[in-house]
Each structure stands twice: as structure tokens, then as C-alpha cells.
Design a protein around this motif. Structure first.
Motif, PDB file in Angstrom:
ATOM      1  N   ASP A  71       0.816  -1.213   0.000  1.00  0.00           N
ATOM      2  CA  ASP A  71       0.000   0.000   0.000  1.00  0.00           C
ATOM      3  C   ASP A  71       0.849   1.262   0.000  1.00  0.00           C
ATOM      4  OD1 ASP A  71      -2.347   1.478   0.036  1.00  0.00           O
ATOM      5  OD2 ASP A  71      -2.427   1.511   2.231  1.00  0.00           O
ATOM      6  N   ARG A  72       1.843   1.313   0.882  1.00  0.00           N
ATOM      7  CA  ARG A  72       2.684   2.504   0.979  1.00  0.00           C
ATOM      8  C   ARG A  72       4.139   2.083   1.210  1.00  0.00           C
ATOM      9  NH1 ARG A  72       0.339   7.332   2.386  1.00  0.00           N
ATOM     10  NH2 ARG A  72       2.394   8.162   1.819  1.00  0.00           N
ATOM     11  N   ILE A  73       5.061   2.836   0.589  1.00  0.00           N
ATOM     12  CA  ILE A  73       6.501   2.662   0.832  1.00  0.00           C
ATOM     13  C   ILE A  73       7.044   4.023   1.238  1.00  0.00           C
ATOM     14  CG2 ILE A  73       8.748   2.165  -0.214  1.00  0.00           C
ATOM     15  CD1 ILE A  73       7.418   0.124  -1.979  1.00  0.00           C
ATOM     16  N   TYR A  74       7.765   4.050   2.351  1.00  0.00           N
ATOM     17  CA  TYR A  74       8.235   5.309   2.909  1.00  0.00           C
ATOM     18  C   TYR A  74       9.741   5.533   2.758  1.00  0.00           C
ATOM     19  CZ  TYR A  74       3.641   5.081   5.099  1.00  0.00           C
ATOM     20  OH  TYR A  74       2.272   4.988   5.319  1.00  0.00           O
ATOM     21  N   VAL A  75      10.445   4.583   2.137  1.00  0.00           N
ATOM     22  CA  VAL A  75      11.896   4.718   1.971  1.00  0.00           C
ATOM     23  C   VAL A  75      12.263   4.396   0.533  1.00  0.00           C
ATOM     24  CG1 VAL A  75      12.442   4.168   4.373  1.00  0.00           C
ATOM     25  CG2 VAL A  75      12.304   2.319   2.690  1.00  0.00           C
ATOM     26  N   GLU A  80      18.490   6.570   4.924  1.00  0.00           N
ATOM     27  CA  GLU A  80      18.971   6.225   6.260  1.00  0.00           C
ATOM     28  C   GLU A  80      17.761   6.005   7.172  1.00  0.00           C
ATOM     29  OE1 GLU A  80      21.718   9.060   7.747  1.00  0.00           O
ATOM     30  OE2 GLU A  80      23.156   8.798   6.104  1.00  0.00           O
ATOM     31  N   VAL A  81      17.756   4.885   7.857  1.00  0.00           N
ATOM     32  CA  VAL A  81      16.612   4.529   8.695  1.00  0.00           C
ATOM     33  C   VAL A  81      17.092   4.221  10.107  1.00  0.00           C
ATOM     34  CG1 VAL A  81      15.228   3.643   6.785  1.00  0.00           C
ATOM     35  CG2 VAL A  81      16.782   2.100   7.975  1.00  0.00           C
ATOM     36  N   ILE A  87       8.681   1.728   7.478  1.00  0.00           N
ATOM     37  CA  ILE A  87       9.261   1.798   6.133  1.00  0.00           C
ATOM     38  C   ILE A  87       8.280   1.360   5.044  1.00  0.00           C
ATOM     39  CG2 ILE A  87      11.639   1.557   6.929  1.00  0.00           C
ATOM     40  CD1 ILE A  87      11.538  -1.379   6.283  1.00  0.00           C
ATOM     41  N   ALA A  88       7.232   0.602   5.388  1.00  0.00           N
ATOM     42  CA  ALA A  88       6.259   0.182   4.375  1.00  0.00           C
ATOM     43  C   ALA A  88       5.002  -0.338   5.058  1.00  0.00           C
ATOM     44  CB  ALA A  88       6.845  -0.890   3.460  1.00  0.00           C
ATOM     45  N   GLU A  89       3.895  -0.359   4.283  1.00  0.00           N
ATOM     46  CA  GLU A  89       2.634  -0.899   4.781  1.00  0.00           C
ATOM     47  C   GLU A  89       1.986  -1.748   3.698  1.00  0.00           C
ATOM     48  OE1 GLU A  89       0.371   1.812   7.856  1.00  0.00           O
ATOM     49  OE2 GLU A  89       0.926   3.005   6.092  1.00  0.00           O
ATOM     50  N   TYR A 171       8.493  -2.356   9.900  1.00  0.00           N
ATOM     51  CA  TYR A 171       9.428  -1.430  10.537  1.00  0.00           C
ATOM     52  C   TYR A 171      10.862  -1.882  10.270  1.00  0.00           C
ATOM     53  CZ  TYR A 171       5.214  -0.178  13.170  1.00  0.00           C
ATOM     54  OH  TYR A 171       3.947   0.197  13.526  1.00  0.00           O
ATOM     55  N   SER A 172      11.765  -0.946  10.326  1.00  0.00           N
ATOM     56  CA  SER A 172      13.182  -1.282  10.176  1.00  0.00           C
ATOM     57  C   SER A 172      13.677  -2.016  11.416  1.00  0.00           C
ATOM     58  CB  SER A 172      14.011  -0.012   9.957  1.00  0.00           C
ATOM     59  OG  SER A 172      15.390  -0.312   9.963  1.00  0.00           O
ATOM     60  N   PRO A 173      14.350  -3.151  11.241  1.00  0.00           N
ATOM     61  CA  PRO A 173      14.824  -3.897  12.410  1.00  0.00           C
ATOM     62  C   PRO A 173      16.132  -3.359  12.988  1.00  0.00           C
ATOM     63  CG  PRO A 173      15.330  -5.096  10.414  1.00  0.00           C
ATOM     64  CD  PRO A 173      14.569  -3.881   9.991  1.00  0.00           C
ATOM     65  N   ILE A 174      16.852  -2.513  12.223  1.00  0.00           N
ATOM     66  CA  ILE A 174      18.145  -1.996  12.676  1.00  0.00           C
ATOM     67  C   ILE A 174      18.332  -0.558  12.207  1.00  0.00           C
ATOM     68  CG2 ILE A 174      19.290  -4.265  12.682  1.00  0.00           C
ATOM     69  CD1 ILE A 174      20.506  -3.494   9.956  1.00  0.00           C
ATOM     70  N   ASP A 175      19.301   0.114  12.777  1.00  0.00           N
ATOM     71  CA  ASP A 175      19.766   1.384  12.235  1.00  0.00           C
ATOM     72  C   ASP A 175      20.647   1.096  11.022  1.00  0.00           C
ATOM     73  OD1 ASP A 175      18.525   2.557  14.373  1.00  0.00           O
ATOM     74  OD2 ASP A 175      20.362   2.895  15.522  1.00  0.00           O
ATOM     75  N   GLY A 176      20.408   1.794   9.922  1.00  0.00           N
ATOM     76  CA  GLY A 176      21.247   1.523   8.760  1.00  0.00           C
ATOM     77  C   GLY A 176      20.820   2.300   7.540  1.00  0.00           C
ATOM     78  N   VAL A 177      21.234   1.767   6.377  1.00  0.00           N
ATOM     79  CA  VAL A 177      20.971   2.389   5.079  1.00  0.00           C
ATOM     80  C   VAL A 177      20.315   1.358   4.176  1.00  0.00           C
ATOM     81  CG1 VAL A 177      22.001   3.504   3.062  1.00  0.00           C
ATOM     82  CG2 VAL A 177      22.963   3.909   5.333  1.00  0.00           C
TER      83      VAL A 177
END
Length: 392
Positions: A71-75, A80-81, A87-89, A171-177
């Protein structure tokens, strides 16, 4: 006087003819080229080469646990997250419907369970006082246990529906790119035995690693802590430094059975503070098994040289030693006993000789062939008599 001059000319011509016959005629003239090199002080190393790929130290594949439409992508690429960032739905209509259905089943089974529980407790009291038959008591016990089982099943289905709905929010599982985005909005993802990958997120691109495939013939002697260097086609004139951090015991996943070649993965750390090394670059790796700095070395060819009379040696002063090098003074060759150590890069570490000594590395025999001109033809046209072709 004229006769003396004539005889002198004849003598000179005869000498020239003999010399031409000996050295410039049809016979072969042999010359030996002797190559020497000085004993020097330098570095020697034993190394192996391999190829590999540059990868992030930590890379996570983010997938979808449920089937649905993105439905939606936010990255996007290079975003950088942070850990826990949305990050998506995935579209939730179907999942909400499943949740509502599971909730209704749960409510119904809960009501039935509570009713059968009360009825059972009442009948149990009456049965203890022998006011109802055993058959009525057994029936109420059966109904109660069946309602309890249905209630527990509906409870599990409701929890599953709730969890599936939560999977629709990614959701993003880690800090990263974000280094890879495999889907677009509107695309349908199907979750089956294999979880579809939506994104690849690298934790820290300043710390990269090289996964090198080392042939089974070279894997012996590779250990953690050894120095390694590598180059990439993106920067052909620059050499990057690294260290072996892991030698994996299992054979490489890139090994091909058809070629009957087994390779093993060797992990090399690759600091990347300026972010020039990109994921998936091909690396040409050199791993140094042994290294020695500032030692006495000779060309390895010098240890294989042995003088013979055929190269013009009039005197050979040999020594009884398994390893030796030779020096040359005129046509006299003298051996010097040495003890050889580490070899690599065309040189060998030695002890027993001093720096600066000139040693023989090879002798090359060069043969020159010439055609001796016979009397007669020699001028253009090949006519007899030495003049232009045609009768005299």
C-alpha cells in the motif's frame, strides 16, 4: 715492389676469408650471456590470491510475513533509517476482515464456554448429591470440555489474526541504510514457504568486509589475523588493506559441482571510512601467509643455477652444501653455501652471504647463424661472374 704489395693484399684477403669462414660463414657462432644480481636486503612474503565480493558486515533482509498488496513505501535506495522506523505498509482490508471474523468466533466460543462451565459446575453439585444420573453428568462434562477446546482454538486464531495484522506494518529492524528495494507500491507480495524480500538494510557502510573464495589447494595455512590486500576495478590504482577475521569451515556456496572445484569462504575486514567501497564490488584479494621484513634476499633463480664447461667455465670451485649460490670472476666460478628461508615474489631469504655480493642467476646461450657467400653470384640478378645477370 709490386709483387710484395700483391702478396700482402693476398695475405690480408686470406686472413679475412678464414675469419669469415670461422665466424661469419655457414657455421653457428655461439655466445653465452651471463646474468648476475646483487645480494640485497628487502622484504619477502608467501601469499595466495583469490577473488571475492565486498559486503556490509551486518545486512538484514526485510521481508513480508503476510500476503497482500504493498500500500505505501516510505523509503528508497540510500535512505537512512532508524530501528523501529516505519518503512512500508501492506493493504489491511483483508487482514482486518480476518481479524473481525476471528474476533466474532472468539466471542461466540467464549460465551458457549462460560455457559457450559456454569452448567457443568451445577450438574457436578447435583451429581455429588445423587440428584441426577451419571449419564446427565457425563453429558455436561463432555459439553464443557468441548466448549473449552473450541474457546482455546478461537483464542489462538484471534491472536494469529492480530499478529498478521501487525505484520502489515513493516518497521526497520536496525539502524542503517537501505541498499536494495525489491518492491513498489501496488505490487502484490505472496508469503509462502519463502518469505519475499522487500528491502536490504546495511547496518554500517563504514565497516565492510570481503568474502573471498579460496581454492582448496590454497586454504592450508590461512589463519585469522593474517594481513590481506585487495583491489577493485572501481579504483584500479589503489590497494586496500584488511585482515583475515574468519576462515569458514563449510565450503563456499558459490562452489560449482560441475567444475569439481571446492572453495572456502575467507572473511576479510575492510574499513571504509570514506564510503568509497560499495556493496557487491568484486575484489581481487592477496592474503599473506608469511612475511619477513628487511632480510637478506637473493633472486630465487640464483639458487637453481649450476655452472658447466659449456658456458665457458674454466674452473669450478664447488662446496659440499645442499643450497648454494655462485659468483664469477672471469671464467672462474665459485660456490658459496647458504641456508634458504622464506621464498616469494621471485626472491628467497638466505643466510651465509653478505649484502652486495654479486651472484650469478642464469646463463643464456645465444646462437647466431649466417650464410656464407660462395664464389660467383652475389650481385643483383644472380648472374655468374659477379656482375649483373646475363652472359659475360
Amino acid at each position: 715492389m709490386k709483387k710484395k704489395i700483391i702478396w700482402a693484399v693476398v695475405a690480408v684477403v686470406a686472413v679475412l676469408a678464414i675469419g669469415f669462414w670461422l665466424f661469419g660463414g655457414s657455421s653457428d657462432a655461439q655466445r653465452v650471456n651471463i646474468v648476475t644480481a646483487p645480494v640485497t636486503r628487502g622484504n619477502v612474503s608467501e601469499s595466495i590470491t583469490a577473488t571475492g565480493a565486498i559486503e556490509p558486515v551486518t545486512e538484514v533482509e526485510v521481508g513480508a510475513q503476510v500476503t497482500g498488496i504493498i500500500d505505501r513505501i516510505y523509503v528508497d535506495y540510500n535512505s537512512e533509517v532508524k530501528k523501529g522506523e516505519l518503512i512500508a505498509e501492506i493493504d489491511k482490508v483483508t487482514l482486518m476482515s480476518d481479524l473481525n471474523s476471528s474476533q466474532a468466533n472468539y466471542n461466540g466460543s467464549k460465551a458457549s464456554y462460560e455457559y457450559q462451565e456454569k452448567l457443568y459446575n451445577r450438574n457436578k453439585t447435583l451429581h455429588d448429591k445423587q440428584l441426577i444420573s451419571d449419564q446427565e453428568y457425563d453429558q455436561s462434562l463432555y459439553n464443557y470440555q468441548n466448549a473449552k477446546a473450541q474457546f482455546e482454538q478461537s483464542s489462538a486464531n484471534l491472536a494469529k489474526a492480530q499478529r498478521n495484522l501487525s505484520y502489515a506494518t513493516i518497521y526497520s529492524p536496525i539502524d542503517g541504510v537501505v541498499i536494495n528495494k525489491a518492491v513498489e507500491e501496488g505490487q502484490t507480495v505472496t508469503s509462502g514457504f519463502n518469505t519475499p524480500t522487500l528491502f536490504n538494510i546495511a547496518a554500517d557502510l563504514t565497516q565492510m568486509r570481503v568474502i573471498a573464495d579460496v581454492d582448496e589447494a590454497d586454504i592450508g595455512g590461512i589463519e585469522e589475523g593474517q594481513r590481506a590486500t585487495f583491489t577493485v576495478d572501481a579504483y584500479p590504482d589503489e590497494t586496500f588493506e584488511g585482515t583475515v577475521v574468519q576462515v569458514r569451515l563449510g565450503e563456499s556456496s558459490s562452489s560449482t559441482t560441475s567444475s569439481s572445484v571446492v572453495t572456502y569462504e575467507v572473511v576479510i575486514n575492510a574499513p571504509n571510512p570514506d564510503l568509497r567501497l560499495k556493496p557487491r564490488l568484486t575484489a581481487n584479494v592477496t592474503i599473506y601467509k608469511q612475511e619477513k621484513q628487511n632480510v637478506i634476499v637473493v633472486p630465487s633463480r640464483a639458487l637453481r643455477f649450476t655452472p658447466t664447461p659449456e658456458i665457458g667455465a674454466t674452473q669450478i670451485n664447488d662446496v659440499n652444501a645442499p643450497q648454494k649460490v655462485w659468483t664469477k670472476e672471469g671464467t672462474v666460478y665459485t660456490a658459496h653455501a647458504v641456508t634458504a628461508g622464506l621464498s616469494g615474489n621471485g626472491v628467497t631469504e638466505v643466510t651465509g652471504v653478505s649484502e652486495g655480493l654479486e651472484v650469478v642467476t642464469e646463463a643464456t646461450s645465444m646462437v647466431r647463424q649466417n650464410s656464407m657467400m660462395m664464389g660467383g653470384g652475389g650481385g643483383p640478378g644472380g648472374g655468374p661472374g659477379g656482375g649483373p645477370g646475363g652472359p659475360m
